[in-house]
Design a protein around this motif. Structure first.
Motif, PDB file in Angstrom:
ATOM      1  N   PHE A  38      42.462  38.672  40.488  1.00 41.64           N
ATOM      2  CA  PHE A  38      42.051  38.844  39.083  1.00 41.64           C
ATOM      3  C   PHE A  38      41.057  40.004  38.951  1.00 41.64           C
ATOM      4  O   PHE A  38      41.114  40.768  37.989  1.00 41.64           O
ATOM      5  CB  PHE A  38      41.430  37.556  38.531  1.00 41.64           C
ATOM      6  CG  PHE A  38      42.356  36.363  38.593  1.00 41.64           C
ATOM      7  CD1 PHE A  38      43.722  36.505  38.322  1.00 41.64           C
ATOM      8  CD2 PHE A  38      41.875  35.107  38.928  1.00 41.64           C
ATOM      9  CE1 PHE A  38      44.580  35.408  38.385  1.00 41.64           C
ATOM     10  CE2 PHE A  38      42.727  34.013  38.985  1.00 41.64           C
ATOM     11  CZ  PHE A  38      44.077  34.162  38.727  1.00 41.64           C
ATOM     12  N   GLU A  39      40.166  40.125  39.934  1.00 43.88           N
ATOM     13  CA  GLU A  39      39.201  41.229  39.900  1.00 43.88           C
ATOM     14  C   GLU A  39      39.920  42.571  39.989  1.00 43.88           C
ATOM     15  O   GLU A  39      39.581  43.529  39.286  1.00 43.88           O
ATOM     16  CB  GLU A  39      38.182  41.079  41.042  1.00 43.88           C
ATOM     17  CG  GLU A  39      37.186  39.950  40.772  1.00 43.88           C
ATOM     18  CD  GLU A  39      36.351  39.570  41.992  1.00 43.88           C
ATOM     19  OE1 GLU A  39      35.327  38.895  41.806  1.00 43.88           O
ATOM     20  OE2 GLU A  39      36.743  39.928  43.142  1.00 43.88           O
ATOM     21  N   THR A  40      40.939  42.616  40.860  1.00 44.87           N
ATOM     22  CA  THR A  40      41.706  43.855  41.013  1.00 44.87           C
ATOM     23  C   THR A  40      42.463  44.180  39.727  1.00 44.87           C
ATOM     24  O   THR A  40      42.475  45.335  39.270  1.00 44.87           O
ATOM     25  CB  THR A  40      42.695  43.720  42.186  1.00 44.87           C
ATOM     26  OG1 THR A  40      41.962  43.339  43.345  1.00 44.87           O
ATOM     27  CG2 THR A  40      43.429  45.022  42.443  1.00 44.87           C
ATOM     28  N   LEU A  41      43.105  43.156  39.136  1.00 49.85           N
ATOM     29  CA  LEU A  41      43.851  43.383  37.891  1.00 49.85           C
ATOM     30  C   LEU A  41      42.908  43.835  36.779  1.00 49.85           C
ATOM     31  O   LEU A  41      43.248  44.701  35.965  1.00 49.85           O
ATOM     32  CB  LEU A  41      44.583  42.100  37.467  1.00 49.85           C
ATOM     33  CG  LEU A  41      45.730  41.661  38.390  1.00 49.85           C
ATOM     34  CD1 LEU A  41      46.230  40.270  37.995  1.00 49.85           C
ATOM     35  CD2 LEU A  41      46.894  42.656  38.347  1.00 49.85           C
ATOM     36  N   THR A  46      46.249  44.402  30.704  1.00 45.86           N
ATOM     37  CA  THR A  46      46.074  43.582  29.511  1.00 45.86           C
ATOM     38  C   THR A  46      46.762  42.232  29.703  1.00 45.86           C
ATOM     39  O   THR A  46      46.283  41.205  29.242  1.00 45.86           O
ATOM     40  CB  THR A  46      46.689  44.269  28.273  1.00 45.86           C
ATOM     41  OG1 THR A  46      46.346  45.653  28.304  1.00 45.86           O
ATOM     42  CG2 THR A  46      46.188  43.647  26.986  1.00 45.86           C
ATOM     43  N   CYS A  47      47.895  42.256  30.391  1.00 49.40           N
ATOM     44  CA  CYS A  47      48.681  41.022  30.544  1.00 49.40           C
ATOM     45  C   CYS A  47      49.611  41.164  31.748  1.00 49.40           C
ATOM     46  O   CYS A  47      50.186  42.237  31.972  1.00 49.40           O
ATOM     47  CB  CYS A  47      49.497  40.771  29.272  1.00 49.40           C
ATOM     48  SG  CYS A  47      50.444  39.233  29.297  1.00 49.40           S
ATOM     49  N   VAL A  48      49.742  40.089  32.481  1.00 46.13           N
ATOM     50  CA  VAL A  48      50.667  40.071  33.617  1.00 46.13           C
ATOM     51  C   VAL A  48      51.356  38.709  33.652  1.00 46.13           C
ATOM     52  O   VAL A  48      50.754  37.692  33.303  1.00 46.13           O
ATOM     53  CB  VAL A  48      49.928  40.372  34.944  1.00 46.13           C
ATOM     54  CG1 VAL A  48      48.841  39.346  35.218  1.00 46.13           C
ATOM     55  CG2 VAL A  48      50.890  40.447  36.111  1.00 46.13           C
ATOM     56  N   THR A  49      52.619  38.712  34.026  1.00 47.05           N
ATOM     57  CA  THR A  49      53.349  37.453  34.210  1.00 47.05           C
ATOM     58  C   THR A  49      53.422  37.131  35.692  1.00 47.05           C
ATOM     59  O   THR A  49      54.118  37.820  36.442  1.00 47.05           O
ATOM     60  CB  THR A  49      54.774  37.547  33.638  1.00 47.05           C
ATOM     61  OG1 THR A  49      54.701  37.851  32.243  1.00 47.05           O
ATOM     62  CG2 THR A  49      55.524  36.242  33.830  1.00 47.05           C
TER      63      THR A  49
END
Lengths: 321, 321
Positions: free
Chosen positions: A16-19, A25-28
């Motif tokens: 999550f930190e990397t994203l 904005t959004c990932v599935t």
């Protein structure tokens, strides 16, 4: 706006930190491949825990507005999806219940034929079954995205025909650009586009041209060729990026509980195991480098925004209602 | 305002018409006794269908405001509840998921001891287990009513002690009025009241005094005696009224899949089968006759409103949040 319509593997706070650093904005994420109802609910429940434990970084997306909220406050939106429909255990009515629990994407078939239709890996693609037709109608009714990334071309065409709403191919490429069972034909991509759907260009070496893995410009050029087929309103990104993709995980993805034999999935006897990430995408935070690359191959700022997330957001708004 | 906190048996349009004629604001049907996760979801799904097919008559209640809406437009509110926790299949995290799907009431145990605690029919009531303590906390967190109608007295006392919110005994009577394993002790009723809980007086012949079955005045007198124990803010109605209660249904309620022997449930060797409805309650539409009967035994209009539904509404508002 940066939306990746498909990732898989194990998510945790470091991901999550990397994203978050990567400006997503959004990932599935993928909540399941072969799991039935209970295990699929376990996966949903784990994401509830993760959201509570990482509330400073992520937000589970229930409606398209939640993605706008992520754009505003910088949290990473998590759009919950499964790569199969085993979670339904043959029940049309469970689609509504899984939607209530937060599910927003379901792939009709994973690597194998199922009750709904044919997979891209079967010798004969059955097309959409009678149950499959009811499922795509029900998914449209309750606001779940129909995903046909691993679904056979004929079944995908039938899903496009029978769905009252646009559908998605969240993570595949054009087979006219890179011939592979996992990629979709131009006929499918054109039918997808004509009904408002979106294809997410994949950055998974087994199904992506060498040039598009070597440099981000190469990937941008592949995106441009995909846009020539489907149109700039119908192409997005679905990297198929995988975290902690170890042997056990890959074995589960490919073999589930259905076989005792060796299965290569998108790989082959020559590439049976893990494949390297694209050279330009060693970590998910590099995906944002695609923005200047898309501009570099001639896309306007507005077009680049569509490809990087705007097209997915439009699809989600249409499907979630 | 007329709220019945527990009915069971098969519901259909003719039942909804009767409840509507009877002036019901809200009723809790029983969605399951012994069923695991999948069958319990099937039951939820059937209620979704019934709501769509009878949208002119009923509304599934998700929050306390929905009951106010029923009061305003005359629809019958359906508060979805189970008489057991088998639906969790030992997963604390499924409480939240079932709440998302619309579940608002769960009884900790039905007639048998389970992972959470002891039933009123066991020789030794274990009290609330470690898992049971976590469950009542989680139910309070996500807004599901803890029901202890078939739960042993000790387990009920523990549930009252460990729940951060008031709990319910939706359908039982005071054992000091009618001694029966299914009824709760004065100590339990006082502890329930002290923490804001509510007991629903039952109109089921096996656990209800003969006088209270013979006439509605007799039932009102039993309610008055219950109010003397628990206070006028903590007594409501939970008839335990059953529709189409045939031999197969009764067999399933009593034996589930756990035994090969004869089981009498709340009956006995002398009353093994169906018992007659109370003389004053041949149909659910007669429940409204309790209003003048309560006035007749001395309750004010305001007190009568509390007993007929106001106390349940307050509990639901507190628990659902």
């Amino acid at each position: 706006m940066l939306i990746d319509a498909l990732q898989c593997g194990e998510f945790d706070r470091s991901v999550f930190e990397t994203l978050s650093r990567g400006g997503y904005t959004c990932v599935t994420p993928t909540l399941g491949f072969w799991e039935g109802t209970l295990e699929s609910m376990d996966a949903l429940a784990r994401w509830r825990d993760m959201e509570r434990e990482n509330a400073d970084l992520i937000r589970i997306i229930r409606r398209a507005d939640d993605i706008r909220a992520c754009e505003a406050d910088g949290k990473v939106g998590i759009l919950l999806g499964y790569q199969n429909t085993n979670l339904l255990e043959d029940r049309i009515r469970f689609i509504e219940l899984f939607a209530d629990m937060g599910t927003r994407v379901m792939q009709l078939t994973y690597n194998n034929q199922n009750e709904l239709g044919g997979s891209c890996y079967e010798d004969n693609d059955s097309g959409l079954s009678r149950f499959g037709r009811e499922v795509v109608q029900e998914m449209a009714r309750v606001g779940v995205v129909v995903d046909c990334s691993h679904t056979g071309d004929l079944t995908t065409l039938h899903a496009i025909e029978h769905s009252p709403k646009p559908i998605a191919v969240t993570h595949a490429n054009a087979s006219s650009i890179f011939p592979h069972k996992r990629n979709r034909s131009d006929a499918v991509l054109k039918a997808l586009a004509e009904t408002g759907g979106v294809i997410g260009c994949a950055a998974y070496r087994n199904i992506t041209p060498a040039d598009a893995c070597a440099t981000v410009r190469g990937f941008a050029e592949m995106v441009a060729r995909t846009v020539e087929i489907a149109g700039v309103d119908h192409v997005g990104i679905g990297t198929d990026y995988s975290y902690k993709n170890d042997d056990n995980f890959r074995e589960w993805m490919r073999k589930g509980r259905w076989t005792r034999t060796v299965q290569y999935g998108a790989g082959s006897v020559r590439t049976p195991g893990a494949v390297a990430k694209p050279d330009w995408l060693p970590g998910p935070e590099n995906l944002k480098d695609l923005v200047p690359a898309l501009r570099g191959v001639g896309f306007s700022a507005e077009e680049t925004d569509k490809i990087m997330g705007g097209n997915w957001l439009r699809l989600y708004e249409t499907v979630f209602g």
